[in-house]
Design a protein around this motif. Structure first.
Motif, mmCIF file in Angstrom:
data_model
loop_
_atom_site.group_PDB
_atom_site.id
_atom_site.type_symbol
_atom_site.label_atom_id
_atom_site.label_comp_id
_atom_site.label_asym_id
_atom_site.label_seq_id
_atom_site.Cartn_x
_atom_site.Cartn_y
_atom_site.Cartn_z
ATOM 1 N N ARG A 253 -7.844 -15.303 -3.982
ATOM 2 C CA ARG A 253 -8.524 -16.439 -3.338
ATOM 3 C C ARG A 253 -8.724 -16.223 -1.836
ATOM 4 N N ILE A 254 -8.311 -15.077 -1.313
ATOM 5 C CA ILE A 254 -8.444 -14.812 0.117
ATOM 6 C C ILE A 254 -9.763 -14.091 0.397
ATOM 7 N N LYS A 255 -10.461 -14.568 1.412
ATOM 8 C CA LYS A 255 -11.690 -13.906 1.834
ATOM 9 C C LYS A 255 -11.576 -13.534 3.311
ATOM 10 N N PHE A 256 -11.906 -12.298 3.621
ATOM 11 C CA PHE A 256 -11.870 -11.796 4.990
ATOM 12 C C PHE A 256 -13.271 -11.880 5.602
ATOM 13 N N ASN A 257 -13.394 -12.687 6.630
ATOM 14 C CA ASN A 257 -14.635 -12.777 7.386
ATOM 15 C C ASN A 257 -14.421 -12.018 8.694
ATOM 16 N N MET A 258 -14.951 -10.820 8.753
ATOM 17 C CA MET A 258 -14.678 -9.920 9.868
ATOM 18 C C MET A 258 -15.938 -9.673 10.684
ATOM 19 N N CYS A 259 -15.739 -9.146 11.869
ATOM 20 C CA CYS A 259 -16.841 -8.852 12.782
ATOM 21 C C CYS A 259 -17.112 -7.349 12.767
ATOM 22 N N VAL A 260 -18.293 -6.973 13.216
ATOM 23 C CA VAL A 260 -18.602 -5.546 13.369
ATOM 24 C C VAL A 260 -19.316 -5.375 14.707
ATOM 25 N N SER A 261 -18.760 -4.522 15.566
ATOM 26 C CA SER A 261 -19.315 -4.293 16.899
ATOM 27 C C SER A 261 -20.169 -3.034 16.903
ATOM 28 N N SER A 262 -20.677 -2.679 18.079
ATOM 29 C CA SER A 262 -21.605 -1.544 18.181
ATOM 30 C C SER A 262 -20.919 -0.187 18.269
ATOM 31 N N ASN A 263 -19.602 -0.160 18.185
ATOM 32 C CA ASN A 263 -18.886 1.126 18.200
ATOM 33 C C ASN A 263 -18.992 1.717 16.787
ATOM 34 N N PHE A 264 -20.052 2.445 16.549
ATOM 35 C CA PHE A 264 -20.510 2.787 15.203
ATOM 36 C C PHE A 264 -19.432 3.401 14.310
ATOM 37 N N PHE A 265 -18.877 4.518 14.708
ATOM 38 C CA PHE A 265 -17.923 5.217 13.843
ATOM 39 C C PHE A 265 -16.575 4.499 13.771
ATOM 40 N N MET A 266 -16.169 3.885 14.864
ATOM 41 C CA MET A 266 -14.892 3.159 14.862
ATOM 42 C C MET A 266 -14.940 1.979 13.899
ATOM 43 N N GLU A 267 -16.084 1.320 13.823
ATOM 44 C CA GLU A 267 -16.198 0.179 12.910
ATOM 45 C C GLU A 267 -16.194 0.635 11.451
ATOM 46 N N ILE A 268 -16.848 1.741 11.172
ATOM 47 C CA ILE A 268 -16.777 2.292 9.811
ATOM 48 C C ILE A 268 -15.316 2.555 9.450
ATOM 49 N N ALA A 269 -14.604 3.187 10.374
ATOM 50 C CA ALA A 269 -13.195 3.511 10.137
ATOM 51 C C ALA A 269 -12.357 2.247 9.977
ATOM 52 N N LYS A 270 -12.680 1.206 10.733
ATOM 53 C CA LYS A 270 -11.904 -0.042 10.664
ATOM 54 C C LYS A 270 -11.940 -0.648 9.267
ATOM 55 N N PHE A 271 -13.127 -0.747 8.695
ATOM 56 C CA PHE A 271 -13.241 -1.361 7.369
ATOM 57 C C PHE A 271 -12.581 -0.496 6.297
ATOM 58 N N ARG A 272 -12.711 0.812 6.421
ATOM 59 C CA ARG A 272 -12.060 1.703 5.454
ATOM 60 C C ARG A 272 -10.538 1.556 5.555
ATOM 61 N N ALA A 273 -10.038 1.519 6.789
ATOM 62 C CA ALA A 273 -8.596 1.349 6.998
ATOM 63 C C ALA A 273 -8.123 -0.012 6.512
ATOM 64 N N ALA A 274 -8.940 -1.043 6.741
ATOM 65 C CA ALA A 274 -8.567 -2.399 6.338
ATOM 66 C C ALA A 274 -8.357 -2.495 4.833
ATOM 67 N N ARG A 275 -9.274 -1.934 4.061
ATOM 68 C CA ARG A 275 -9.132 -1.976 2.603
ATOM 69 C C ARG A 275 -7.865 -1.249 2.160
ATOM 70 N N MET A 276 -7.631 -0.091 2.764
ATOM 71 C CA MET A 276 -6.468 0.718 2.388
ATOM 72 C C MET A 276 -5.165 -0.012 2.701
ATOM 73 N N LEU A 277 -5.052 -0.548 3.898
ATOM 74 C CA LEU A 277 -3.809 -1.210 4.300
ATOM 75 C C LEU A 277 -3.597 -2.510 3.532
ATOM 76 N N TRP A 278 -4.687 -3.263 3.313
ATOM 77 C CA TRP A 278 -4.544 -4.516 2.577
ATOM 78 C C TRP A 278 -4.074 -4.249 1.139
ATOM 79 N N ALA A 279 -4.607 -3.220 0.515
ATOM 80 C CA ALA A 279 -4.183 -2.880 -0.848
ATOM 81 C C ALA A 279 -2.690 -2.569 -0.885
ATOM 82 N N GLN A 280 -2.211 -1.861 0.126
ATOM 83 C CA GLN A 280 -0.793 -1.506 0.173
ATOM 84 C C GLN A 280 0.086 -2.717 0.458
ATOM 85 N N ILE A 281 -0.435 -3.659 1.258
ATOM 86 C CA ILE A 281 0.318 -4.898 1.520
ATOM 87 C C ILE A 281 0.441 -5.723 0.240
ATOM 88 N N VAL A 282 -0.685 -5.938 -0.423
ATOM 89 C CA VAL A 282 -0.668 -6.767 -1.638
ATOM 90 C C VAL A 282 0.188 -6.118 -2.722
#
Length: 615
Positions: A253-282
């Motif tokens: 039931r949790i939804k993540f509403n996140m932002c994306v800035s103009s730091n192109f590669f860092m933002e790609i990495a952020k979302f990839r890292a977010a999915r990985m870390l969230w899966a490990q937390i849950v």
């Protein structure tokens, strides 16, 4: 036909990193490699100029496939994200009419602000709830009634199994945006439990919001949004499982509403890292189903870096941001219209925003490629690096701050984000962070005062800011205030470029100074060059110049600057373009103003505004 087994570039010898490094250092001619080519990020780690296969050899993040735990490569086996448009309208009926219209233009997800639960039926009239994602945001106190109305509408449409959408219950919103004290975790958990019961029959409704886009639009660094988003989601998990709810029920039931800035590669990495870390937390909560470990993310392009002046540059920023989000494999994207900083978006800006996503789908086919950045030495390294920094912040919030809810209640999250915001504003003021058209290469003759229709908070809560509120100042705000002052002045200051001497240096410094003073909206008078400083000063005064900028080479300044300053004799402000070795001697002669790359552009221009506009 014989098979050609020759591999591309086999005829070239392999080059080791050491050989490459030696060649680069030779080309740098004694300059420091780390200072010239290594980038220190706001996230606290260094980015190298080149990465090789050996740099990612030990990474476990490269071992999984899209759709497989820990979902670093995506939670799906396709990349067909939802194109979301948030509907802005005066009434529920107008919002519905607008929604029905944009659904014929490719939109697959809708966002509505709901002020009264009674409006839900009107908002959703005629919309196929089995095909269109519906996202409702409202004040926390109205979430329960809004959820009840949505469930009723979904059941009436017979879409219980196919519906997907959200009701954004965010009891921290007023605390974050306005510093309002009195957030009660117990009350929030009780309300959340009621919400879970209300939506129980419709599995596709997400009702527990993690609105980390608020933090990013408040100026947070990328790792801060990541770390705090994880801590926010974990706070929901911990509080509700402690209240007797299953981890699977809560996580789904949790939804993540996140932002994306103009730091192109860092933002790609952020979302990839977010999915990985969230899966490990849950995973640590031992859910019954792997689906609970999949992060659902809506990415909205940044408002923090949007500008009022040269507003069409916002399109370049949001296109880069939308591209980052789709490459990263988010579930839905909101592309913010370019005119949001100064008005309610109109039909043109909303159409352009939609088309920015359609361009990536229909022309670039980004929806056909899953995790296109996967395996990139650079992106994989960034993913691990930003995951490490985000994880550190997550642990600190959990262990030292007593969890995210407690950290927000005490104002610790707001304090940290505001500190980052202040740092970024300083970087913008010094042009270490570039806002094209605002603090670099401005459209000097543009006027903006007449087009500004909306200012201040747009959350409709009518609450003043308290001491523990996020500042929410866009990066361009201070420069815009400077230019609006210039626009409001009875006389627009005129800056005259006194170009003389070395041709290359005078041209370069005139261009630099034009950009510098153009950031305040001053009129610029450039020149091809003068034979003597007296000739240049006379021409400047004939033009009615308020500021005379001497543009020449460092070697020539020792003679030219004192002569020009003396001849001008206080009839206009005198500025030397550059920071020559003879600066102290020039100051001793009475010259006080120098413009160069180490200047705080904002503070310098504020000083000139005070001198020139208050005469």
């Amino acid at each position: 036909m014989a098979e050609n087994k020759e591999k591309l570039f086999d005829q070239f010898p392999e080059t080791s990193y050491e050989e490459w490094r030696a060649k680069v250092e030779a080309d740098l001619k004694g300059a420091d490699f780390d200072k010239k080519l290594v980038w220190r990020t706001n996230e606290g780690f260094n980015v190298q100029p080149v990465y090789r296969a050996e740099d990612i050899a030990g990474f476990k993040t490269t071992e999984s496939l899209p759709g497989q735990f820990p979902f670093v490569r995506g939670t799906r086996t396709d990349n067909d994200w939802l194109t979301r448009q948030n509907i802005v309208a005066a009434t529920a009926a107008e919002a519905n009419e607008k929604a029905l219209d944009v659904l014929t233009k490719g939109v697959t997800s809708l966002g509505f602000k709901v002020s009264d639960a009674a409006d839900v039926d009107t908002l959703l009239k005629g919309i196929d709830l089995s095909k269109v994602e519906i996202n409702l945001t409202c004040c926390p106190g109205k979430a329960l009634a809004v959820a009840e109305a949505l469930v009723k509408a979904v059941k009436a449409a017979g879409a219980e199994e196919s519906f997907h959408g959200s009701v954004g219950y965010n009891p921290l919103r007023r605390q974050l945006l306005h510093g309002v004290e009195g957030f009660d975790t117990k009350e929030a958990v009780e309300e959340a439990c009621k919400l879970l019961d209300v939506v129980a029959d419709v599995r596709g409704i997400r009702c527990l919001a993690v609105d980390s886009d608020i933090l990013a639009n408040g100026g947070a660094f990328i790792y801060q949004e990541l770390g705090y988003a994880l801590a926010w989601g974990a706070a929901w998990l911990t509080a509700l499982t402690d209240a007797g709810r299953s981890a699977t029920e809560v996580a789904c039931r949790i939804k993540f509403n996140m932002c994306v800035s103009s730091n192109f590669f860092m933002e790609i990495a952020k979302f990839r890292a977010a999915r990985m870390l969230w899966a490990q937390i849950v995973e640590q909560y031992k859910p019954e189903c792997e689906c609970a470990e999949k992060m659902l993310v809506c990415a909205s392009t940044s408002r923090f870096n949007q500008t009022i002046y040269d507003a069409h540059v916002n399109l370049l920023r949001s296109q880069t941001e939308t591209f980052s989000a789709c490459v990263a494999g988010v579930d839905s994207i909101v592309t913010t219209p370019f005119d949001v900083p100064y008005k309610t978006p109109d039909a043109f800006s909303e159409r352009i925003a939609r088309n920015q996503q359609f361009l990536l789908k229909e022309e670039s086919h980004m929806d056909k490629v899953v995790d296109p950045a996967g395996g990139s030495y650079y992106v994989e390294t960034l993913t691990v690096s930003i995951a490490n920094e985000g994880w550190k912040l997550f642990l600190a919030t959990e262990e030292e701050e007593g969890g995210f809810f407690g950290a927000v209640a005490r104002g610790e999250v707001q304090k940290a984000v505001n500190a980052s915001c202040e740092k970024r504003h300083t970087d913008v003021a010094r042009r270490k962070e570039i806002l094209l058209g605002t603090n670099q290469y401005p459209n000097i003759n543009e006027k903006a005062a007449d087009k500004i229709e909306t200012t201040g908070c747009k959350c409709c809560c009518g609450t003043e800011k308290g001491p523990n509120a996020l500042s929410m100042k866009r990066a361009a705000t201070d420069f815009e205030a400077l230019r609006l002052e210039t626009e409001a002045a009875t006389k627009r200051p005129k800056v005259f470029m006194l170009t003389i001497g070395n041709l290359a240096m005078r041209l370069a410094r005139a261009q630099f100074s034009t950009n510098f003073f153009g950031c305040a909206g001053y009129e610029i008078v450039d020149n091809l060059g003068f034979n003597t400083v007296e000739e240049g000063v006379d021409a400047a005064l004939a033009q009615g110049a308020d500021v005379v900028v001497l543009c020449s080479s460092d070697d020539e300044y020792a003679e030219l600057a004192p002569a020009a300053f003396k001849y001008l004799d206080g009839r206009a402000e005198f500025v030397v373009a550059g920071a020559p070795a003879c600066t102290e001697e020039l100051k001793a002669a009475g010259i006080k103003d120098f413009v160069h790359v180490r200047c705080n552009v904002l503070d310098t221009l504020r000083d000139f505004n005070n001198r020139l506009l208050n005469k």
